[in-house]
Design a protein around this motif. Structure first.
Motif, PDB file in Angstrom:
ATOM      1  N   LEU A 240      29.978  57.748  11.809  1.00 30.43           N
ATOM      2  CA  LEU A 240      28.703  58.440  11.654  1.00 30.43           C
ATOM      3  C   LEU A 240      28.688  59.372  10.470  1.00 30.43           C
ATOM      4  CD1 LEU A 240      27.533  59.320  15.261  1.00 30.43           C
ATOM      5  CD2 LEU A 240      26.608  57.646  13.673  1.00 30.43           C
ATOM      6  N   THR A 241      29.709  59.387   9.645  1.00 30.34           N
ATOM      7  CA  THR A 241      29.695  60.214   8.450  1.00 30.34           C
ATOM      8  C   THR A 241      29.016  59.475   7.331  1.00 30.34           C
ATOM      9  OG1 THR A 241      31.864  59.371   7.814  1.00 30.34           O
ATOM     10  CG2 THR A 241      31.812  61.378   9.141  1.00 30.34           C
ATOM     11  N   GLY A 242      28.605  60.229   6.311  1.00 29.94           N
ATOM     12  CA  GLY A 242      27.969  59.608   5.140  1.00 29.94           C
ATOM     13  C   GLY A 242      26.696  58.904   5.522  1.00 29.94           C
ATOM     14  N   GLY A 243      26.565  57.628   5.110  1.00 29.64           N
ATOM     15  CA  GLY A 243      25.314  56.895   5.355  1.00 29.64           C
ATOM     16  C   GLY A 243      25.344  56.092   6.623  1.00 29.64           C
TER      17      GLY A 243
ATOM     18  N   VAL B 226      11.022  61.659  19.452  1.00 28.47           N
ATOM     19  CA  VAL B 226      10.126  62.564  18.728  1.00 28.47           C
ATOM     20  C   VAL B 226      10.966  63.475  17.840  1.00 28.47           C
ATOM     21  CG1 VAL B 226       8.327  62.570  20.496  1.00 28.47           C
ATOM     22  CG2 VAL B 226      10.198  64.229  20.625  1.00 28.47           C
ATOM     23  N   PRO B 227      10.339  64.099  16.821  1.00 27.98           N
ATOM     24  CA  PRO B 227      11.078  65.019  15.949  1.00 27.98           C
ATOM     25  C   PRO B 227      11.740  66.136  16.756  1.00 27.98           C
ATOM     26  CG  PRO B 227       8.983  64.465  14.952  1.00 27.98           C
ATOM     27  CD  PRO B 227       8.961  63.888  16.319  1.00 27.98           C
ATOM     28  N   MET B 228      12.977  66.422  16.443  1.00 31.78           N
ATOM     29  CA  MET B 228      13.793  67.360  17.200  1.00 31.78           C
ATOM     30  C   MET B 228      13.152  68.742  17.313  1.00 31.78           C
ATOM     31  SD  MET B 228      17.548  68.807  16.121  1.00 31.78           S
ATOM     32  CE  MET B 228      16.881  69.532  14.608  1.00 31.78           C
TER      33      MET B 228
ATOM     34  N   GLY C 110      14.868  60.019   7.519  1.00 30.29           N
ATOM     35  CA  GLY C 110      15.231  61.376   7.139  1.00 30.29           C
ATOM     36  C   GLY C 110      14.911  62.440   8.170  1.00 30.29           C
ATOM     37  N   THR C 111      14.342  62.070   9.328  1.00 28.90           N
ATOM     38  CA  THR C 111      13.992  63.038  10.372  1.00 28.90           C
ATOM     39  C   THR C 111      14.865  62.809  11.599  1.00 28.90           C
ATOM     40  OG1 THR C 111      11.697  63.157   9.634  1.00 28.90           O
ATOM     41  CG2 THR C 111      12.158  63.918  11.867  1.00 28.90           C
ATOM     42  N   THR C 112      15.404  63.893  12.151  1.00 29.09           N
ATOM     43  CA  THR C 112      16.209  63.792  13.367  1.00 29.09           C
ATOM     44  C   THR C 112      15.276  63.626  14.564  1.00 29.09           C
ATOM     45  OG1 THR C 112      17.922  65.181  12.409  1.00 29.09           O
ATOM     46  CG2 THR C 112      17.916  64.947  14.802  1.00 29.09           C
ATOM     47  N   MET C 113      15.441  62.531  15.279  1.00 28.12           N
ATOM     48  CA  MET C 113      14.582  62.197  16.412  1.00 28.12           C
ATOM     49  C   MET C 113      15.409  62.238  17.693  1.00 28.12           C
ATOM     50  SD  MET C 113      11.704  61.451  14.748  1.00 28.12           S
ATOM     51  CE  MET C 113      10.634  60.298  15.639  1.00 28.12           C
ATOM     52  N   VAL C 114      14.805  62.772  18.768  1.00 26.55           N
ATOM     53  CA  VAL C 114      15.513  62.920  20.039  1.00 26.55           C
ATOM     54  C   VAL C 114      14.701  62.280  21.162  1.00 26.55           C
ATOM     55  CG1 VAL C 114      16.675  65.034  19.327  1.00 26.55           C
ATOM     56  CG2 VAL C 114      14.440  65.173  20.447  1.00 26.55           C
ATOM     57  N   PRO C 115      15.376  61.863  22.253  1.00 25.41           N
ATOM     58  CA  PRO C 115      14.659  61.255  23.392  1.00 25.41           C
ATOM     59  C   PRO C 115      13.744  62.278  24.065  1.00 25.41           C
ATOM     60  CG  PRO C 115      17.028  60.779  23.496  1.00 25.41           C
ATOM     61  CD  PRO C 115      16.841  61.834  22.455  1.00 25.41           C
ATOM     62  N   LEU C 116      12.482  61.963  24.097  1.00 23.53           N
ATOM     63  CA  LEU C 116      11.477  62.911  24.585  1.00 23.53           C
ATOM     64  C   LEU C 116      11.670  63.239  26.063  1.00 23.53           C
ATOM     65  CD1 LEU C 116       8.836  64.504  24.291  1.00 23.53           C
ATOM     66  CD2 LEU C 116       7.595  62.398  24.763  1.00 23.53           C
TER      67      LEU C 116
END
Length: 521
Positions: A26-29, A71-73, A129-135
């Motif tokens: 999970l590092t880098g790309g 959804v966005p964190m 580019g957006t951190t998304m989390v389980p709603l």
């Protein structure tokens, strides 16, 4: 305190070894790469998200991966009033709220919910580019309820705070219904009066007259405006006996309440104060007070409305009251005090009268019990004790501060352009101009209030300037583009620029020990 709890929980999470190091790959790309296979499973129709009925503006919009909405964190944590921390070295998300915590790691289906490991169907991840989390997982971990409305493509979240308020409202409604069931037999108006008539008094101060209710052996509850300018007061009981007031024990100006202490015990049992939460629109109520100085007058009506202004609860009532009723008791059908009659709207057939509720009364009494006064006295006056020897400018400043408005049944009339002069006979001549728009529309209806204001101003000026003859003139003053007709000599003058000025006295006060007052309506 909140910051300390947050740090403590973070320390506990780290100490438990729940977040140790970045997950392999999970590092880098790698995080972006991990998101690509899931992209094919993204739902085509985006859901709208609501928290406590308010639509969240989410950017980017929610996405659905394998049946899980992301959804966005920061947006969801903020909407649920939770603190969120991002640990970039481990790509870990830690959310904390009121003893509840949730820990997520990008790309990992393993999460921690309030200290216990759980398995997610879809992990938190970065999309575009957006951190998304389980709603649902985040919301339910933080004490919220989640409901999906597939027909309208809406996800409706009820926060922990809203759920608690729903429980409070439900309990209050159950109590209200239970109380209604218990109150099968109500008192008649006669019984309410028999129980409370002796507990209501008339209050006479050096500046006003009002009403009050007995709440202790030597304590009386009334409206603040009845005693705010008083330097002395006497209460008259229903049987005609009187007692001097020592002073004010405590008050709440915003709620218009004050508690007085008499110089001797009154020998009357106090009223029983009821619960305003049980009062509803349409409830029958009985008022006892001294309108226009007619002591212990009884009237009845209903609660027409319940209002809150700045946290203070007010009952709108159809009960007839008048000047002097302020501070009188408002009783329910159990004979309990649920409010103090405080104000009304004159010149209307709608019976628009108001009372301060028992909720505010209880708050004031609790405050007095917790913070008893070191001494009991009337409030110091913010007015000067004398204007003898004052300059014209000082008298003008006093008038600007104390007499620049006139409260009437039709609204507030504003006065401006105060001028003070002294003539060769030693008269103090004070002039001002009334708002012409108010006077044109309401002058006739407000004439009695204008007269009361004039009398009060004259008496007060005599106290402050006892050796001078006072002349107070308030003018209507307006300029027109034509020459008006039908006015008295000198009331219409040319300005020399093609315009004409109308100026005539609306209020005229002259006097010293005695006053002559004229109001032109």
């Amino acid at each position: 305190m909140k910051s300390r709890n947050k740090k403590g929980m973070l320390a506990a999470v780290l100490a438990a070894g729940l977040v140790l190091a970045p997950l392999p790959g999970l590092t880098g790309g790698s995080a972006a790469a991990a998101a690509k296979p899931a992209a094919a499973a993204i739902g085509k129709t985006a859901y709208q998200v609501y928290v406590d009925g308010r639509k969240l503006a989410l950017s980017p919009p929610p996405v659905t991966l394998s049946g899980t909405t992301l959804v966005p964190m920061r947006a969801i944590f903020k909407a649920l009033q939770a603190d969120v921390t991002w640990e970039p070295s481990t790509k870990t998300i830690i959310g904390i709220k009121d003893g509840m915590s949730v820990t997520l790691q990008l790309g990992s289906k393993k999460a921690v919910k309030n200290g216990k490991a759980v398995l997610l169907a879809v992990p938190a991840q970065q999309l575009n580019g957006t951190t998304m989390v389980p709603l649902r997982f985040v919301s339910e971990t933080l004490g919220a309820e989640v409901a999906v409305d597939a027909a309208s493509h809406a996800i409706r979240i009820t926060s922990e705070e809203a759920l608690e308020q729903q429980e409070i409202d439900k309990l209050a409604e159950e109590q209200r219904r239970q109380q209604q069931d218990d109150d099968k037999e109500k008192l008649s108006v006669r019984q309410i009066v028999d129980e409370n008539d002796a507990k209501v008094v008339m209050i006479t101060t050096d500046t006003a007259q009002g009403s009050g209710v007995i709440i202790g052996s030597d304590r009386i509850l009334t409206n603040f405006h009845v005693v705010q300018d008083a330097a002395s007061a006497t209460v008259t009981l229903e049987d005609g006996t009187t007692a001097d007031v020592k002073g004010i024990v405590g008050y709440d100006k915003d709620s218009d309440l004050a508690v007085l202490q008499t110089k001797k015990p009154l020998g009357v049992d106090p009223v029983k104060i009821g619960e305003s939460e049980l009062v509803g629109k349409g409830d029958h109520v009985v008022a006892i007070g001294s309108p226009l100085g007619i002591q212990n007058t009884v009237s009845e009506g209903i609660v027409s409305n319940i209002q809150s202004d700045g946290g203070a609860q007010t009952f709108q009532i159809s009960v007839p009251i008048d000047h002097g009723s302020s501070g009188g008791g408002l009783f329910n059908d159990d004979g309990e005090l649920i409010g103090l009659t405080s104000s009304g709207v004159d010149d209307t057939h709608a019976d628009l009268n108001f009372a301060v509720s028992a909720e505010s009364i209880q708050l004031l009494l609790q405050d007095i019990a917790s913070n008893p006064p070191s001494s009991v006295a009337f409030l110091p006056s913010d007015k000067p004790s004398t204007l003898a020897g004052a300059t014209n400018d000082e008298i003008k400043a006093f008038m600007d501060k104390e007499y620049s408005t006139i409260e009437t049944s039709e609204g507030t009339a504003k006065l401006s352009d105060f001028q003070v002069t002294r003539d060769d006979q030693g008269w103090v001549v004070i002039t001002a101009v009334i708002d012409p728009a108010f006077y044109m529309v309401y002058g006739h209806k407000a004439s009695d209030d204008l007269r009361y204001w004039a009398i009060d101003a004259g008496v007060e000026l005599h106290k402050l300037l006892p050796d001078n003859v006072i002349q107070l003139n308030v003018y209507y003053d307006q300029t027109f583009s034509f020459q008006p007709r039908g006015f008295g000599p000198g009331e219409v003058t040319a300005n020399g620029d093609g315009t004409w000025r109308i100026r005539y006295p609306v209020i005229q006060v002259q006097g010293k020990e005695k006053f002559n007052v004229q109001v032109r309506d």
